[in-house]
Design an enzyme around this catalytic site. Structure first.
Site, PDB file in Angstrom:
ATOM      1  N   GLY A   1      13.164  26.647  19.114  1.00 24.73           N
ATOM      2  CA  GLY A   1      13.771  27.256  20.309  1.00 24.73           C
ATOM      3  C   GLY A   1      13.320  28.696  20.463  1.00 24.73           C
ATOM      4  O   GLY A   1      13.005  29.152  21.567  1.00 24.73           O
TER       5      GLY A   1
ATOM      6  N   ASN B   1      16.215  25.552  15.758  1.00 25.74           N
ATOM      7  CA  ASN B   1      16.368  26.973  16.110  1.00 25.74           C
ATOM      8  C   ASN B   1      15.016  27.698  16.110  1.00 25.74           C
ATOM      9  O   ASN B   1      14.736  28.506  16.998  1.00 25.74           O
ATOM     10  CB  ASN B   1      17.317  27.669  15.123  1.00 25.74           C
ATOM     11  CG  ASN B   1      18.755  27.264  15.348  1.00 25.74           C
ATOM     12  OD1 ASN B   1      19.139  26.902  16.466  1.00 25.74           O
ATOM     13  ND2 ASN B   1      19.561  27.297  14.303  1.00 25.74           N
TER      14      ASN B   1
ATOM     15  N   GLY C   1      15.117  31.546  -2.589  1.00 26.17           N
ATOM     16  CA  GLY C   1      14.141  32.640  -2.711  1.00 26.17           C
ATOM     17  C   GLY C   1      14.803  33.878  -3.287  1.00 26.17           C
ATOM     18  O   GLY C   1      15.975  33.829  -3.669  1.00 26.17           O
TER      19      GLY C   1
ATOM     20  N   ASP D   1      15.226  35.151   5.864  1.00 30.92           N
ATOM     21  CA  ASP D   1      15.546  34.343   4.676  1.00 30.92           C
ATOM     22  C   ASP D   1      16.989  34.595   4.284  1.00 30.92           C
ATOM     23  O   ASP D   1      17.493  35.708   4.434  1.00 30.92           O
ATOM     24  CB  ASP D   1      14.609  34.752   3.515  1.00 30.92           C
ATOM     25  CG  ASP D   1      14.478  33.668   2.469  1.00 30.92           C
ATOM     26  OD1 ASP D   1      15.493  33.320   1.845  1.00 30.92           O
ATOM     27  OD2 ASP D   1      13.357  33.167   2.280  1.00 30.92           O
TER      28      ASP D   1
ATOM     29  N   TYR E   1      15.510  15.477   1.675  1.00 32.48           N
ATOM     30  CA  TYR E   1      14.349  16.350   1.912  1.00 32.48           C
ATOM     31  C   TYR E   1      13.318  15.620   2.772  1.00 32.48           C
ATOM     32  O   TYR E   1      12.869  16.138   3.798  1.00 32.48           O
ATOM     33  CB  TYR E   1      13.749  16.735   0.563  1.00 32.48           C
ATOM     34  CG  TYR E   1      12.543  17.640   0.602  1.00 32.48           C
ATOM     35  CD1 TYR E   1      12.648  18.969   1.033  1.00 32.48           C
ATOM     36  CD2 TYR E   1      11.298  17.180   0.176  1.00 32.48           C
ATOM     37  CE1 TYR E   1      11.538  19.805   1.030  1.00 32.48           C
ATOM     38  CE2 TYR E   1      10.194  18.015   0.165  1.00 32.48           C
ATOM     39  CZ  TYR E   1      10.308  19.328   0.597  1.00 32.48           C
ATOM     40  OH  TYR E   1       9.215  20.159   0.588  1.00 32.48           O
TER      41      TYR E   1
ATOM     42  N   SER F   1      13.281  26.194   3.509  1.00 32.57           N
ATOM     43  CA  SER F   1      13.820  24.920   2.995  1.00 32.57           C
ATOM     44  C   SER F   1      13.723  24.930   1.478  1.00 32.57           C
ATOM     45  O   SER F   1      12.707  25.363   0.933  1.00 32.57           O
ATOM     46  CB  SER F   1      12.997  23.713   3.494  1.00 32.57           C
ATOM     47  OG  SER F   1      13.402  22.542   2.798  1.00 32.57           O
TER      48      SER F   1
ATOM     49  N   GLY G   1      10.566  33.207  -0.194  1.00 34.97           N
ATOM     50  CA  GLY G   1      10.336  32.145  -1.176  1.00 34.97           C
ATOM     51  C   GLY G   1       8.957  32.286  -1.806  1.00 34.97           C
ATOM     52  O   GLY G   1       8.238  33.265  -1.567  1.00 34.97           O
ATOM     53  N   PHE G   2       8.591  31.297  -2.592  1.00 39.91           N
ATOM     54  CA  PHE G   2       7.295  31.315  -3.279  1.00 39.91           C
ATOM     55  C   PHE G   2       6.142  31.374  -2.262  1.00 39.91           C
ATOM     56  O   PHE G   2       5.409  32.374  -2.193  1.00 39.91           O
ATOM     57  CB  PHE G   2       7.224  30.092  -4.204  1.00 39.91           C
ATOM     58  CG  PHE G   2       5.848  29.635  -4.560  1.00 39.91           C
ATOM     59  CD1 PHE G   2       4.922  30.520  -5.099  1.00 39.91           C
ATOM     60  CD2 PHE G   2       5.470  28.311  -4.360  1.00 39.91           C
ATOM     61  CE1 PHE G   2       3.633  30.087  -5.428  1.00 39.91           C
ATOM     62  CE2 PHE G   2       4.193  27.876  -4.685  1.00 39.91           C
ATOM     63  CZ  PHE G   2       3.282  28.764  -5.210  1.00 39.91           C
TER      64      PHE G   2
ATOM     65  N   THR H   1       1.894  22.690  -4.609  1.00 41.63           N
ATOM     66  CA  THR H   1       1.227  23.994  -4.684  1.00 41.63           C
ATOM     67  C   THR H   1       1.936  24.841  -5.736  1.00 41.63           C
ATOM     68  O   THR H   1       3.158  24.758  -5.875  1.00 41.63           O
ATOM     69  CB  THR H   1       1.273  24.673  -3.303  1.00 41.63           C
ATOM     70  OG1 THR H   1       0.605  23.824  -2.365  1.00 41.63           O
ATOM     71  CG2 THR H   1       0.601  26.039  -3.313  1.00 41.63           C
TER      72      THR H   1
HETATM   73  P1  NAD Z   1      11.030  28.193  -2.121  1.00 46.56           P
HETATM   74  O1  NAD Z   1      12.320  27.548  -2.495  1.00 46.56           O
HETATM   75  O2  NAD Z   1      10.442  29.177  -3.046  1.00 46.56           O
HETATM   76  O3  NAD Z   1      11.136  28.877  -0.698  1.00 46.56           O
HETATM   77  C1  NAD Z   1      11.989  28.439   0.325  1.00 46.56           C
HETATM   78  C2  NAD Z   1      12.595  29.662   0.993  1.00 46.56           C
HETATM   79  O4  NAD Z   1      13.417  29.239   2.091  1.00 46.56           O
HETATM   80  C3  NAD Z   1      13.515  30.453   0.046  1.00 46.56           C
HETATM   81  O5  NAD Z   1      13.207  31.826   0.101  1.00 46.56           O
HETATM   82  C4  NAD Z   1      14.906  30.166   0.590  1.00 46.56           C
HETATM   83  O6  NAD Z   1      15.832  31.193   0.302  1.00 46.56           O
HETATM   84  C5  NAD Z   1      14.619  29.993   2.062  1.00 46.56           C
HETATM   85  N1  NAD Z   1      15.663  29.231   2.781  1.00 46.56           N
HETATM   86  C6  NAD Z   1      16.152  28.014   2.470  1.00 46.56           C
HETATM   87  N2  NAD Z   1      17.090  27.652   3.364  1.00 46.56           N
HETATM   88  C7  NAD Z   1      17.168  28.669   4.270  1.00 46.56           C
HETATM   89  C8  NAD Z   1      17.962  28.871   5.440  1.00 46.56           C
HETATM   90  N3  NAD Z   1      18.846  27.960   5.859  1.00 46.56           N
HETATM   91  N4  NAD Z   1      17.788  30.027   6.142  1.00 46.56           N
HETATM   92  C9  NAD Z   1      16.897  30.961   5.726  1.00 46.56           C
HETATM   93  N5  NAD Z   1      16.119  30.814   4.634  1.00 46.56           N
HETATM   94  C10 NAD Z   1      16.262  29.668   3.903  1.00 46.56           C
HETATM   95  O7  NAD Z   1      10.005  26.995  -1.879  1.00 46.56           O
HETATM   96  P2  NAD Z   1       8.437  27.000  -1.561  1.00 46.56           P
HETATM   97  O8  NAD Z   1       7.767  26.212  -2.607  1.00 46.56           O
HETATM   98  O9  NAD Z   1       7.974  28.350  -1.261  1.00 46.56           O
HETATM   99  O10 NAD Z   1       8.411  26.123  -0.221  1.00 46.56           O
HETATM  100  C11 NAD Z   1       8.337  26.737   1.048  1.00 46.56           C
HETATM  101  C12 NAD Z   1       8.137  25.680   2.121  1.00 46.56           C
HETATM  102  O11 NAD Z   1       6.945  24.932   1.881  1.00 46.56           O
HETATM  103  C13 NAD Z   1       9.286  24.666   2.217  1.00 46.56           C
HETATM  104  O12 NAD Z   1       9.525  24.384   3.573  1.00 46.56           O
HETATM  105  C14 NAD Z   1       8.728  23.466   1.515  1.00 46.56           C
HETATM  106  O13 NAD Z   1       9.280  22.275   1.996  1.00 46.56           O
HETATM  107  C15 NAD Z   1       7.238  23.548   1.829  1.00 46.56           C
HETATM  108  N6  NAD Z   1       6.428  22.864   0.802  1.00 46.56           N
HETATM  109  C16 NAD Z   1       6.202  23.432  -0.417  1.00 46.56           C
HETATM  110  C17 NAD Z   1       5.455  22.735  -1.356  1.00 46.56           C
HETATM  111  C18 NAD Z   1       5.114  23.316  -2.693  1.00 46.56           C
HETATM  112  O14 NAD Z   1       4.440  22.660  -3.466  1.00 46.56           O
HETATM  113  N7  NAD Z   1       5.500  24.514  -3.049  1.00 46.56           N
HETATM  114  C19 NAD Z   1       4.961  21.464  -1.053  1.00 46.56           C
HETATM  115  C20 NAD Z   1       5.265  20.909   0.180  1.00 46.56           C
HETATM  116  C21 NAD Z   1       5.979  21.623   1.116  1.00 46.56           C
END
Ligand code: NAD
Ligand code: UDP
Length: 312
Positions: free
Chosen positions: A103, A100, A37, A32, A146, A76, A11-12, A176
């Site tokens: 664990g 998981n 992502g 992932d 969420y 997520s 992901g990002f 972010t």
């Molecule tokens: P994103 O959507 O770019 O990245 C999330 C990644 O999780 C993706 O690559 C997706 O494919 C993977 N994913 C989702 N469900 C999955 C599963 N069941 N099994 C395996 N992989 C799975 O989002 P992001 O902005 O990079 O956010 C990453 C984390 O940071 C998240 O947990 C998010 O809640 C948290 N977060 C981000 C922000 C922000 O501003 N970007 C703010 C608060 C929290």
């Protein structure tokens, strides 16, 4: 050299984390399922000898051979558009996926870090938000999928810490932004930048008087590394205390892109938080951390990334 497992590593934020551990000389296992992502995000280091990519949904049992020293649980959906379209996968990855990942950390005696969020504060009644504020979340509203999943994930992480003695960290991340955000993920930063670059209207939801505080990705990654080294199991906010309204943000994007796009108004999504500003006193004191990248500078880098991708 540590062996680090990152869920959501494609992901990002996850991809920047993978890269940062590789740069430090660690081995990285990225798990992932590419729900939100993409393989493109890990392409710059996919061939690295210390990098492994596992296509797996972490709501299912996670199997990894050999030792694991650190687990960073970032899987997520994170954009409101994504988690509204994927309510059940969002609840499952926050609950079953966190269970998981915990664990696995217990079995491997690994240090565990949970990516939590400012959304645990919901539509906050206090400003700025300190870690000891319990929040104002609508559990049955659309964003509840969420917010409540992340609140559950925090509770589960603390239970593993208290009951199993697992070494844990919780980071509450505030908005972010930066390169590798998905162009169409629906969040305000990619939306406004791509709209401005294409000469389309910037879609301001509501009146644009709601506030957010934007942290550049490099600052977040630096803060996460510091938190891993600190011995504090309770949540720590990482965000930029510089708060601006969405309307001011739209104008900033127009100015930085030199775009003539108009502002167009769209309805405010239900339960959209009206204010959001982190209190980062704890991060300052515990980690000696604060944001260093100014909004203009971070946005310039992000605009350049999006313009290359729009051309490409
Ligand atoms: P994103 O959507 O770019 O990245 C999330 C990644 O999780 C993706 O690559 C997706 O494919 C993977 N994913 C989702 N469900 C999955 C599963 N069941 N099994 C395996 N992989 C799975 O989002 P992001 O902005 O990079 O956010 C990453 C984390 O940071 C998240 O947990 C998010 O809640 C948290 N977060 C981000 C922000 C922000 O501003 N970007 C703010 C608060 C929290
Ligand atoms: N927003 C907006 N126009 C957009 C996308 C988002 O005005 O095209 C607003 C949204 O209503 C919210 C803020 O920008 O108030 C930040 O939204 P985002 O989706 O980035 O994430 P959130 O902070 O709500 O989790």
């Amino acid at each position: 050299m540590a062996r680090v497992l990152i869920t959501g590593g494609a992901g990002f934020i996850g991809s920047h984390l993978c890269e940062s551990f590789l740069e430090r000389g660690d081995e990285v296992i990225c798990v992932d399922n590419f729900l939100t992502g993409s393989r493109d995000n890990v392409l710059p280091f996919a061939a690295h000898e210390r990098f492994t990519l596992i296509d797996h949904n972490v709501t299912q049992f996670i199997e990894v051979g050999g030792p694991v020293d650190r687990i960073l649980h970032f899987a997520s959906p994170a954009s409101p558009v994504d988690y509204l379209e994927l309510p059940i996968p969002t609840l499952k990855v926050g609950s079953l996926g966190t269970h998981n990942a915990l664990g696995l950390a217990k079995a491997k005696k690994a240090l565990f870090l949970l990516a939590s969020t400012s959304e645990v504060y919901g539509d906050p009644l206090v400003r700025p938000q300190r870690e000891d504020y319990w929040g104002n979340v609508n559990p049955v509203g659309p964003r509840g999928v969420y917010d409540e999943a992340k609140r559950f994930a925090e509770a589960m992480t603390m239970a593993y810490h208290r009951y199993h003695g697992l070494d844990t960290r919780i980071v509450r991340i505030f908005n972010t932004y930066g390169p590798r955000m998905r162009m169409k993920d629906g969040r305000v930063v990619p939306n406004f930048i791509t709209q401005a670059l294409k000469g389309e209207g910037l879609t301001v939801y509501g009146t644009g008087s709601q506030t957010r505080s934007f942290l550049y990705i490099a600052d977040l990654i630096r803060g996460i590394h510091r938190l891993l080294e600190a011995e504090d199991h309770l949540p720590v906010n990482l965000g930029n205390p510089h708060e601006i309204t969405v309307m001011e943000f739209a104008k900033k994007i127009l100015e930085l892109t030199g775009s003539k796009s108009p502002i167009v108004y769209k309805p405010l999504p239900q339960d959209d938080p009206q204010v959001r500003q982190p209190d980062i006193a704890k991060a300052r004191q515990l980690l000696g951390w604060e944001p260093e990248v100014q909004l203009e500078e971070g946005l310039a880098r992000t605009i350049s990334y999006f313009s290359q991708h729009l051309r490409g």
